[in-house]
Design a protein around this motif. Structure first.
Motif, PDB file in Angstrom:
ATOM      1  N   ASN A 368       0.840  -1.196   0.000  1.00 31.16           N
ATOM      2  CA  ASN A 368       0.000   0.000   0.000  1.00 31.16           C
ATOM      3  C   ASN A 368       0.874   1.245   0.000  1.00 31.16           C
ATOM      4  O   ASN A 368       1.691   1.440   0.911  1.00 31.16           O
ATOM      5  N   SER A 369       0.732   2.085  -1.000  1.00 29.73           N
ATOM      6  CA  SER A 369       1.555   3.290  -1.070  1.00 29.73           C
ATOM      7  C   SER A 369       1.142   4.316  -0.022  1.00 29.73           C
ATOM      8  O   SER A 369       1.969   5.110   0.420  1.00 29.73           O
ATOM      9  N   CYS A 370      -0.147   4.304   0.391  1.00 30.20           N
ATOM     10  CA  CYS A 370      -0.620   5.225   1.440  1.00 30.20           C
ATOM     11  C   CYS A 370      -1.268   4.392   2.543  1.00 30.20           C
ATOM     12  O   CYS A 370      -2.282   3.734   2.322  1.00 30.20           O
ATOM     13  N   GLN A 371      -0.709   4.457   3.724  1.00 29.08           N
ATOM     14  CA  GLN A 371      -1.172   3.612   4.824  1.00 29.08           C
ATOM     15  C   GLN A 371      -2.508   4.073   5.409  1.00 29.08           C
ATOM     16  O   GLN A 371      -3.135   3.326   6.166  1.00 29.08           O
ATOM     17  N   TYR A 372      -2.949   5.271   5.059  1.00 22.50           N
ATOM     18  CA  TYR A 372      -4.184   5.783   5.636  1.00 22.50           C
ATOM     19  C   TYR A 372      -5.409   5.514   4.766  1.00 22.50           C
ATOM     20  O   TYR A 372      -6.522   5.842   5.153  1.00 22.50           O
TER      21      TYR A 372
END
Length: 613
Positions: A368-372
């Protein structure tokens, strides 16, 4: 195409030759029949004259020899005569009876009749000519025959050979066939040497133009057999194509530099791409003109939303403003189902990866490039646009499938073009809003000022009337504030006012309005407060918070202050806001006169005491 034209030309020559031959044969046949009939009529006249002479001279016994001599004429196969019943009855003996039905038919009708007998190699004409009684000068049949004028006395029948005509026709066919063959051979030789080069040039032009529409610009090598004029025209075309190729390539490169557009297709077509880019630039120019005339940020964002939907077919996206300096996030547009990182963005907007890195954030495989981003089944693409130094616009796009994400990547360049054009306009609107807000804000405390209260009340009061609501007006004044300035200086005085402003904002609701009315005086508008008791409770809470608050002065010294508060209610006390504020001011003075650090509700009897004071 050239083969079809040649084949059609050959077939046309053959058809024309056959048509001419058939017409010639038909005319030849008709002329032969007419000539045969004419000859038969001439021979029959000679026979009739000879018979008349033999009869007049009494030499009828020599008629057979006469007929035989006529029969020996060229092309006469047969010759015979037939007597009618009238002649046989007159002379008392029967001879030369009709041989067939044709003789009988002609004897009965007195009309000439002919019949054609044709085979592959032979053609003959049977002609039967009546011998009718006439009474003319030189020939008077009525002198010898006891019949009426016009009565058929007999008939002369001949069979004439006209095979020569068929032979002529066959020879004509041979000649025409040879002519057709020679014509075709000549045409093919002529076509190969003089016409085919033009056809080859045509095919080359056809292929070249088709390739040019696909962005492939190749030169044409003209056949050497062509004339100098055609070769010169071909060279001019090649030069024109080369100039067009260079110009198109130059336009394509410059447009790509301007828009950043790069196609993902290896077989690029500069014409199609340039047309697409120019079309987008035209739409982009129109869009830019429109947003410059939009009066509010909401109008600009709504227009940008329409572009994302109608121009780029986006199904799920969110526009988010992030102010990193103020640690604030504002969701301005949401379309579809997309904002899966809203929880994190709302509480900690500075954690946004796209805003922090100022680079696109895209779903990638295996991690996942963005954990949020919390949804693991969908794909996302986040775009950052700088509005100002610490203010960013984030475009968060969600795709249901990976295929849609790949298509989105091809559109991102043009999407960014719209966002880039929008950013300066948004910045101007924000600056204008900030400038306008600064005119309504107190420079020291950051609270609204009296001018804002005057302007905002024009919209607020009609709304309260429509909703049948209440407004609690709190007028506050810092107790013994002048002593703070005198003892500690104006810097500490300013700190005390800031602390009070912070307590007021922290105590009341977001829908309430806090105003620095002047000096150490503050006004709080409790919008749509349910009752007077609730308003008094808020006032008491404020007074308690101020009373308990400790302010650092210097050298570890602490300072505590109190406030006096006056309360008046709209519309219970008055339907005019100015009067309600004045009433709250009267109640404030009553609180100060009665010992300070109090909350006093306005009453009518307070008016006279204030006037006296």
């Amino acid at each position: 195409m050239s083969r079809n034209i040649i084949l059609n030309s050959v077939l046309m020559v053959i058809a024309l030759s056959i048509s001419i031959t058939a017409l010639s044969l038909y005319n030849l046949r008709s002329a032969g029949i007419k000539s045969a009939i004419h000859n038969a009529v001439s021979i029959s006249e000679a026979v009739k004259s000879g018979l008349t002479s033999h009869m007049v001279n009494g030499n009828m016994n020599q008629v057979g020899t006469f007929i035989q001599s006529i029969s020996n004429m060229k092309n006469v196969n047969k010759l015979w005569i037939s007597r009618s019943d009238h002649v046989n009855e007159q002379f008392g003996h029967i001879r030369d009876l009709p041989k067939d039905d044709i003789d009988k038919k002609v004897l009965n009708s007195g009309v000439m009749y002919y019949e054609l007998d044709e085979s592959v190699t032979h053609t003959s004409v049977r002609v039967t000519i009546p011998y009718n009684a006439i009474a003319e000068k030189g020939i008077d049949c009525l002198q010898c025959h006891n019949v009426k004028q016009g009565t058929t006395l007999g008939a002369v029948s001949l069979v004439l050979d006209i095979s020569t005509i068929k032979e002529i026709g066959i020879e004509s066919i041979y000649i025409v066939s040879v002519f057709i063959l020679l014509t075709i051979i000549f045409f093919l030789i002529y076509n190969k040497k003089y016409i085919m080069p033009y056809f080859r040039l045509y095919e080359l032009f056809k292929i070249n133009i088709s390739n040019a529409t696909q962005g492939i610009f190749d030169k044409i090598d003209a056949p050497k057999e062509l004339s100098n004029d055609i070769i010169h025209i071909t060279n001019d075309y090649n030069n024109l194509l080369e100039v067009f190729k260079d110009t198109t390539s130059d336009i394509d490169k410059k447009l790509q530099v301007y828009t950043g557009f790069k196609t993902s297709n290896l077989q690029r077509n500069p014409l199609t791409e340039s047309k697409e880019i120019i079309d987008n630039l035209s739409n982009l120019f129109e869009y830019k003109k429109q947003i410059e005339f939009d009066s509010t940020l909401d109008e600009i964002y709504c227009r940008l939303k329409q572009v994302m939907i109608n121009r780029f077919d986006l199904e799920n996206f969110t526009f988010v403003e992030i102010d990193v300096a103020k640690h604030k996030m504002r969701k301005v547009i949401e379309y579809g189902d997309s904002f899966y990182c809203e929880k994190t963005m709302t509480s900690s907007p500075e954690l946004c990866r796209c805003a922090r890195t100022k680079h696109d954030v895209v779903s990638i495989d295996f991690h996942n490039s963005c954990q949020y981003y919390t949804n693991t089944e969908k794909f996302y693409y986040c775009i950052n646009i700088d509005i100002s130094k610490s203010h960013y616009l984030i475009i968060h796009i969600t795709c249901d499938t990976k295929e849609k994400l790949e298509k989105l990547k091809e559109k991102v360049t043009f999407i960014k073009s719209y966002l880039t054009e929008t950013a300066p306009v948004i910045e101007v609107k924000l600056l204008m809003a900030a400038l306008k807000e600064s005119a309504f804000k107190d420079g020291l405390t950051g609270l609204y000022n009296r001018k804002f209260l005057e302007e905002h009340s024009k919209k607020l009061l009609p709304q309260i009337k429509r909703e049948n609501g209440n407004i609690g007006i709190l007028m506050l004044d810092m107790d013994h504030f002048k002593a703070v300035n005198d003892e500690y200086g104006h810097d500490i005085g300013d700190t005390v006012l800031k602390e009070l402003a912070h307590i007021l904002e922290d105590t009341v609701r977001e829908s309430d309005i806090v105003v620095r009315y002047g000096g150490e005086e503050f006004i709080v508008l409790l919008v749509n407060i349910k009752s007077e008791e609730d308003a008094l409770n808020v006032a008491q809470k404020i007074a308690q918070r101020v009373r308990e608050n400790e302010i650092d002065v210097y050298a570890g010294n602490k300072l505590k202050k109190t406030v006096s508060i006056g309360l008046s209610m709209y519309p219970q006390d008055s339907t005019k806001l100015d009067t309600v504020i004045k009433n709250a001011d009267i109640a404030l003075y009553e609180a100060k006169n009665s010992g300070r650090d109090k909350v006093i509700r306005f009453k009518e009897e307070q008016v006279s005491s204030v006037d006296l004071f």
